[in-house]
Design a protein around this motif. Structure first.
Motif, short mmCIF file in Angstrom:
data_model
loop_
_atom_site.label_atom_id
_atom_site.label_comp_id
_atom_site.label_asym_id
_atom_site.label_seq_id
_atom_site.Cartn_x
_atom_site.Cartn_y
_atom_site.Cartn_z
N ASP A 5 6.48 -6.18 -9.91
CA ASP A 5 6.14 -5.60 -8.62
C ASP A 5 6.15 -6.66 -7.53
O ASP A 5 7.19 -7.08 -7.08
CB ASP A 5 4.80 -4.89 -8.70
N TYR B 166 2.15 1.61 0.79
CA TYR B 166 2.78 1.10 -0.43
C TYR B 166 2.38 -0.35 -0.67
O TYR B 166 2.03 -0.75 -1.78
CB TYR B 166 4.30 1.24 -0.29
N SER C 277 -0.02 -1.60 -3.81
CA SER C 277 0.60 -2.40 -4.87
C SER C 277 -0.24 -3.62 -5.21
O SER C 277 0.01 -4.29 -6.20
CB SER C 277 2.02 -2.81 -4.48
N GLN D 104 -2.30 2.76 -8.28
CA GLN D 104 -1.01 2.65 -8.98
C GLN D 104 -0.24 3.95 -8.90
O GLN D 104 0.97 3.96 -8.73
CB GLN D 104 -1.25 2.26 -10.44
N LYS D 105 -0.96 5.06 -9.03
CA LYS D 105 -0.29 6.36 -8.98
C LYS D 105 0.26 6.62 -7.59
O LYS D 105 1.37 7.11 -7.43
CB LYS D 105 -1.26 7.47 -9.39
N LYS E 72 1.05 4.39 -5.38
CA LYS E 72 2.15 3.45 -5.17
C LYS E 72 3.44 3.99 -5.76
O LYS E 72 4.51 3.89 -5.18
CB LYS E 72 1.81 2.09 -5.80
N SER E 73 3.33 4.57 -6.96
CA SER E 73 4.54 5.00 -7.67
C SER E 73 5.22 6.18 -6.99
O SER E 73 6.36 6.52 -7.33
CB SER E 73 4.20 5.36 -9.11
N ASP F 9 9.10 4.75 -2.67
CA ASP F 9 10.28 4.08 -3.19
C ASP F 9 10.73 2.99 -2.20
O ASP F 9 11.69 3.17 -1.47
CB ASP F 9 11.39 5.12 -3.41
#
Lengths: 54, 828
Positions: free
Chosen positions: B43, B559, B563, B571-572, B574-575, B578
């Motif tokens: 990351d 984001y 991160s 984390q969720k 962030k994911s 894109d």
């Protein structure tokens, strides 16, 4: 004709030998994991210089 | 700025073994920079060593250790073979210094050398085997290590002088394979060496079968020279000698089982089989000893050999997955006990009432206790299925099985581990029901009853018919009927048909506990689903945003900030974005349990709970919200929503065509409206014991229930139902006691699974009819007293082979034909 008796006994002894060999293999644990050895055989004994350069 | 380095994954010409994890490899390399050890996407904090990127310090450490010890071949055997070391919590293995604990864990020791086996759940590829079997290169104390890939076990012999058990375990966890040591290991009776006698029995039967056949050849060929009479006699005696171990060693289980069955007044499948075995054996004995014939010992040995092969076929399939785990497999082996201001590790079986325990973030509460100090936020999803954390205050009761999510807490134990809330559930009476292992199918036993009666009727009729004519012939025909009617084919049909179905499905990650599950599954008419983890996926989830729309720039800022946090919600969130790389960030702060803040790209950004952002408690207690504030301005909130499994609607609608479908959840009812189109019957907030009671109630109404759950909280319901099915993302990890384990990726196959079970029962009936036809042919000879050994020797194996081929062929065919087909249940 009685040679057949002799032959039968010899053949039985040989068969018995194989049976014992089978027992040996079982006792050795050869039938407990029949998957990993197939993967293990692909390892190389010693890595070569070429592999290092990869 | 963070430099991103692209490197080509380790390519090696000699590597031919990448098919094993090729799909995970593809996933791993499609992103940006991949960790050189585990292949995960790096990351923000790429750690670079010798020009190679690593996603975390842990991965780098493993790489360094392996490189220093000349074990870098690990990286040549498989592409990116490592296990991510991120989010690994280092466990304290101090309890492994305790001699009592050691003695309970090890397999064998002679004082200088010790052998032990560990479950290493992280074993996943060929490189893992290589590394673990080369452990001796890492530490001279390791003498030998052997990996069993399917069981994910490693057996290690080490020298007591050079390495202690604790050091060994720490070494394993340092290279990325922490052993799973749990309470169950302490409790286990020393496992007896694997049951090898079964193989001996097959070997003996096969040996005798081959030789008796050889010695019977003169008989088959009709050699009848007067001078060969001595040979015939000699061969006969030799045959008797060879058949003795077959009947009394290899076939002993059948005789014993039939005897036990008869004693309990049950006609199981072994009764007609034993009847046949004894009839053949005694008749042959009589013929040979009285010089009146050659007997049927070849058929006898062949019969027992085939029966054993059938047993092996059905048994071989599901040895690698443990179906009988109880709560002990879930509990860690030790906890930190606080004594005189010191923390000492203590194994759970030694925890007493009144002890003070220290539990840290992510640790499991081992016994019912009262909170003494600290802020407890307990994740009970393990126990109740409730997915939201529960806050507890000082003095509150905490139940065993909960997981602390937050800082350090101290607890005073009020109940012993074995008496706690969770373990009581497991100790309920229902769990004792039918723990005995049924290896013989109920269906086969039912048929056997009819069969035995039929055989005896035909045999007695034959006897009565011939008795006035010729006594010798009457006895002859009577035994011939018993011989030829021996339900060899019937006994073989189920092991091979069901065994093959189980084997084919195991390849698709669907595991049956035993073949009886197929019969139960085919009869199911009420299917009960659990919610969390069963119809929802723990991997996929959705983040809904409500509020003032965020610009691309602002999203990028969110984001960047998320991160930096390891919190699962961060984390969720962030994911869901894109972005290639994060923006610049400074003044990062994380307040545990509240939120995170930092200066991102010149703006003040804060993300967190309602208390953190809005300075008030969240009224919307049913959802997990993440509030966003930019430059002191409240923007909106992300709501976390679990995602339903792919194809859920289709699965349910297909199942509805044949059975009642209902939902039984331990979670709250916030998703009720969303789910009501699918499930007509929905029940929420059910405690584990209530789930069990619910299933019982359904059964009392006459329903045959299949419970589909995911974990410990369903344990009672899973065990109570006719078929307990566990849906799991990782079959090798935590699966409770159940009848069937379904890999989450195969969730959509659920309706087909039931269909296949039904079809395989139909196949068994087909083979029964075929076996019956052969029997009619054989009987027509037998009742006339014309059964010759040659006819028996041909007919009996022929019927067995036909049955086996049809059973195996058809059961494999239905799976391949039906797989992926939507029309499993054509509408009415």
């Amino acid at each position: 004709m009685y040679i057949i008796l002799f032959l039968i006994i010899i053949s039985l002894c040989i068969a018995l030998g194989f049976l014992l060999a089978f027992f040996w293999a079982v006792k050795d644990g050869q039938y407990e994991d029949d998957y990993t050895p197939a993967m293990r055989i692909l390892f190389e004994d010693q890595k070569t210089e070429e592999n290092d350069n990869n | 700025m963070i430099k991103i380095i692209f490197i080509l994954p380790h390519l090696c010409d000699s590597c031919t073994m990448n098919q094993i994890s090729s799909d995970s490899y593809l996933r791993k390399t499609s992103g940006q920079t991949n960790c050189c050890h585990c292949g995960d996407i790096c990351d923000t904090d790429v750690i670079v060593l010798e020009g190679k990127p690593f996603c975390c310090e842990g991965c780098k450490l493993v790489y360094t250790i392996l490189n220093e010890n000349g074990l870098d071949n690990f990286y040549n055997l498989e592409k990116l073979p490592g296990v991510s070391q991120k989010n690994r919590t280092s466990e304290n293995y101090a309890y492994l210094d305790d001699p009592d604990t050691i003695a309970k864990l090890i397999d064998f020791t002679d004082g200088t050398q010790t052998r032990i086996h560990f479950l290493l759940p992280d074993i996943h590829c060929v490189a893992c085997i290589w590394l673990l079997e080369n452990l001796y290169q890492l530490h001279k104390g390791v003498i030998r290590s052997r990996v069993d890939f399917l069981k994910k076990e490693t057996s290690i012999t080490f020298s007591n002088q050079d390495i202690t058990l604790r050091q060994l375990v720490e070494l394993l966890s340092k290279i990325g394979y922490p052993p799973r040591v749990n309470l169950n290991d302490l409790d286990k009776e020393k496992m007896p060496a694997v049951n090898r006698s079964f193989y001996y029995k097959i070997g003996v039967a096969g040996f005798a079968f081959g030789n008796i056949m050889l010695l019977s050849f003169p008989e088959y060929l009709g050699v009848n020279i007067s001078e060969s009479q001595d040979f015939i006699l000699f061969f006969g005696y030799l045959n008797i000698l060879l058949s003795l171990p077959v009947v009394f060693y290899s076939g002993w289980d059948y005789l014993r089982s039939a005897w036990l069955g008869l004693k309990q007044k049950q006609l199981n499948i072994d009764v007609p089989v034993s009847l046949g075995i004894l009839a053949i054996f005694l008749r042959s004995l009589y013929e040979i000893l009285s010089h009146s014939g050659a007997g049927y010992l070849d058929s006898l040995a062949g019969l027992i050999f085939f029966l054993l092969i059938g047993k092996w076929f059905q048994k071989n399939t599901y040895s690698r997955i443990s179906f009988d785990r109880d709560y002990k497999s879930y509990f860690p082996i030790s906890s930190m006990l606080k004594k005189e201001n010191r923390e000492i590790p203590v194994t759970l079986d030694k925890i007493k009432i009144g002890d003070t325990l220290c539990i840290r973030h992510g640790e499991l509460i081992p016994a019912d206790s009262v909170l003494v100090s600290g802020e407890a936020k307990i994740d009970y999803s393990f126990v109740t299925g409730e997915s939201d954390y529960v806050k507890k205050l000082k003095g509150d009761q905490l139940y065993a099985g909960g997981r602390q999510m937050g800082g350090l807490i101290e607890l005073a134990v009020v109940k012993k581990v074995s008496n706690s809330y969770l373990t009581q559930l497991w100790n309920e009476d229902t769990f004792e029901k039918e723990r005995s292992i049924h290896t013989v199918s109920r269906l086969a036993n039912k048929v056997a009853g009819v069969f035995t009666v039929l055989i005896l009727l035909v045999a007695s009729a034959t006897l009565i018919y011939w008795l006035p004519v010729d006594t010798a012939k009457a006895v002859n025909a009577f035994t011939a009927v018993l011989i030829i009617a021996c339900p060899c084919a019937v006994a073989l049909s189920i092991p091979f048909t069901f065994g093959n179905l189980v084997r084919v499905l195991a390849k698709q990650n669907i595991y049956f506990k035993n073949i009886n599950v197929i019969e139960s599954l085919a009869k199911v008419d009420h299917i009960v689903f659990d919610k969390t983890g069963t119809i929802t996926s723990s991997k996929d989830s959705e983040m809904d945003y409500k509020g003032e729309p965020l610009s691309e720039r602002e999203k990028h800022m969110v984001y960047t900030l998320t991160s930096h946090s390891a919190h699962p919600l961060s984390q969720k969130l962030k994911s869901t974005f894109d972005f290639e790389k994060p923006l610049t960030l400074s003044n990062y702060q994380e307040i545990k349990g509240q939120g995170i803040s930092a200066k991102v790209d010149g703006h003040d950004l804060r993300i967190g709970s309602a208390v953190f952002i809005l300075k008030k408690t969240d009224k919307d207690s049913v959802k997990q919200n993440l509030f966003i504030e930019i430059d002191g301005q409240y923007k909106g909130a992300y709501t976390y929503q679990a995602q339903y499994r792919k194809g859920l609607a289709k699965v349910i609608s297909m199942l509805k065509k044949r059975a009642k479908v209902s939902l039984l959840s331990g979670d709250n009812d916030r998703e009720k409206d969303k789910l009501s189109p699918l499930f007509t019957n929905q029940f929420f907030n059910r405690k584990p014991a209530e789930k069990l009671a619910h299933i019982k109630q359904l059964q009392d109404q006459g329903d045959r229930v299949a419970m589909i759950g995911d974990g410990l909280n369903d344990a009672g319901a899973l065990s109570q139902s006719e078929v307990g099915i566990v849906v799991t993302e990782q079959a090798s990890n935590f699966t409770p006691a159940c009848d069937l384990i379904l890999d989450a990726r195969q969730f959509e196959l659920l309706p087909q699974l039931i269909r296949w079970s039904e079809q395989s029962i139909q196949i068994v009936y087909v083979t029964y009819v075929i076996a019956l036809l052969y029997n009619v042919i054989g009987l027509s000879y037998a009742v006339q007293g014309l059964l010759s050994p040659v006819i028996a020797a041909i007919l009996m194996p022929l019927s067995s082979v036909t049955v086996v081929l049809i059973g195996v062929g058809l059961s494999g065919w239905i799976v391949y034909r039906n797989k992926g087909s939507d029309q499993v249940y054509p509408g009415p």
